[in-house]
Design an enzyme around this catalytic site. Structure first.
Site, PDB file in Angstrom:
ATOM      1  N   LYS A   1       0.836  -1.197   0.000  1.00 40.39           N
ATOM      2  CA  LYS A   1       0.000   0.000   0.000  1.00 40.39           C
ATOM      3  C   LYS A   1       0.871   1.246   0.000  1.00 40.39           C
ATOM      4  O   LYS A   1       1.905   1.300   0.662  1.00 40.39           O
ATOM      5  CB  LYS A   1      -0.909  -0.022   1.225  1.00 40.39           C
ATOM      6  CG  LYS A   1      -1.910   1.114   1.274  1.00 40.39           C
ATOM      7  CD  LYS A   1      -2.922   0.889   2.374  1.00 40.39           C
ATOM      8  CE  LYS A   1      -3.886   2.063   2.475  1.00 40.39           C
ATOM      9  NZ  LYS A   1      -4.585   2.321   1.201  1.00 40.39           N
TER      10      LYS A   1
ATOM     11  N   LEU B   1      -4.652   7.930  -0.465  1.00 43.05           N
ATOM     12  CA  LEU B   1      -3.383   7.480   0.128  1.00 43.05           C
ATOM     13  C   LEU B   1      -3.466   7.273   1.639  1.00 43.05           C
ATOM     14  O   LEU B   1      -2.518   7.582   2.371  1.00 43.05           O
ATOM     15  CB  LEU B   1      -2.247   8.472  -0.195  1.00 43.05           C
ATOM     16  CG  LEU B   1      -1.937   8.674  -1.676  1.00 43.05           C
ATOM     17  CD1 LEU B   1      -0.891   9.760  -1.857  1.00 43.05           C
ATOM     18  CD2 LEU B   1      -1.477   7.372  -2.318  1.00 43.05           C
TER      19      LEU B   1
ATOM     20  N   GLY C   1      -6.123  -2.750 -15.788  1.00 41.07           N
ATOM     21  CA  GLY C   1      -7.200  -3.594 -16.272  1.00 41.07           C
ATOM     22  C   GLY C   1      -6.868  -5.065 -16.395  1.00 41.07           C
ATOM     23  O   GLY C   1      -7.613  -5.814 -17.031  1.00 41.07           O
TER      24      GLY C   1
ATOM     25  N   CYS D   1      -0.611   9.695  -8.615  1.00 35.79           N
ATOM     26  CA  CYS D   1      -1.894   9.506  -7.945  1.00 35.79           C
ATOM     27  C   CYS D   1      -2.845  10.656  -8.253  1.00 35.79           C
ATOM     28  O   CYS D   1      -2.538  11.813  -7.956  1.00 35.79           O
ATOM     29  CB  CYS D   1      -1.698   9.384  -6.438  1.00 35.79           C
ATOM     30  SG  CYS D   1      -3.234   9.029  -5.564  1.00 35.79           S
TER      31      CYS D   1
END
Length: 305
Positions: free
Chosen positions: A45, A73, A245, A131
């Site tokens: 993470k 985040l 994907g 991000c």
């Protein structure tokens, strides 16, 4: 017998399948479901210098071919990751892992990477400059080649582990950003992250996400990811970790033919917690189906076929 091994910056992986950051926690959570040592590696993470609560809720919105997230985040900060999360992962995962790092300034990126660089179980640093779910950081660095290069140089100056810069698809020319990172010393690049998107609630007539926009992930992104990995492979001479994907062994092979050395699996983990395990299991027979004896031989193969 097929050979599923690949090599990233001198480190050999049993297979190219890596759960993507933000979709697999710190890894040990999934170890309660299956032996995660079947994976090539995992990307933990996203970690920042200080703890982050993340964005307000709602943070998730569904789409017809994927989902939007604006988690922001959320993480306990690098000190707690080193003190608590990584030791827990070490008990159940016995391979090098990828430490994913985010930041809001060049100094923060460098400081967080320097701390994680000291950890033995960290094989690579994946520096997220892409991000779309936070304000004032992340994607701002990945949108401009000069800014991306500046982060790369700062991180490389304080680390010894291989550094992979995670790039944003929300740019006009992702190959230019990749070249800038390579020129600044990056050991590799990861792409693509989520695509900036929005859903609107028809009853409330307002965005579904409290953050208004979020990152689109899921099957809709695969063709875009294949195109961008293909373009970046033509532009740089450093390894590429492809993502976007991916939900099957066939998708893994497609991204590798486009130019990826390894492949991360993201949103599929949120739909099916066994997704990565099942992709790893299916990979050998899928290789046999397409006459592939070694994955190393097909990297970038679509450029020469």
């Amino acid at each position: 017998m097929v050979d599923t091994r690949v090599t990233l910056s001198g480190i050999t992986l049993d297979n190219p399948v890596i759960p993507a950051s933000g979709t697999f926690g710190y890894g040990y959570e999934f170890a309660e479901l299956y032996d995660i040592n079947c994976l090539g590696s995992l990307s933990c993470k996203g970690t920042t210098r200080a703890p982050r609560f993340g964005n307000p809720t709602p943070r998730i919105a569904e789409a017809s071919a994927g989902l939007l997230n604006a988690v922001g985040l959320q993480n306990p900060g690098v000190d707690q990751v080193i003190a608590q999360e990584l030791p827990r992962l070490r008990q159940v995962f016995h391979k090098p892992m990828m430490a994913n790092v985010s930041g809001f300034s060049i100094d923060e990126y460098a400081e967080t990477c320097a701390l994680l660089d000291r950890e033995d179980q960290v094989g690579w640093l994946e520096v997220n400059i892409s991000c779309p779910n936070v304000h004032g950081g992340g994607m701002a660095f990945g949108s401009d080649p000069q800014a991306a290069a500046a982060v790369t140089r700062a991180v490389k100056a304080v680390t010894k582990k291989p550094v992979y810069m995670k790039l944003s698809p929300n740019v006009t020319d992702i190959a230019a950003v990749a070249r800038a990172c390579e020129d600044a010393g990056a050991d590799g690049v990861s792409l693509i992250n989520t695509l900036l998107a929005m859903r609107i609630d028809l009853k409330r007539r307002k965005p579904l996400l409290a953050n208004e926009t979020g990152g689109l992930s899921g099957p809709a992104l695969l063709p875009l990811a294949v195109r961008m990995v293909y373009q970046v492979y033509q532009a740089v001479d450093i390894p590429i970790i492809g993502m976007g994907g991916v939900s099957s062994a066939e998708d893994v092979l497609e991204l590798m033919l486009a130019g990826a050395t390894a492949v991360e699996v993201g949103a599929a983990n949120l739909v099916d917690p066994f997704a990565c395990r099942d992709i790893v299991a299916a990979l050998p027979r899928t290789m046999e189906q397409y006459g592939i004896h070694s994955l190393r031989e097909i990297i970038g193969g679509a450029h020469y076929g």
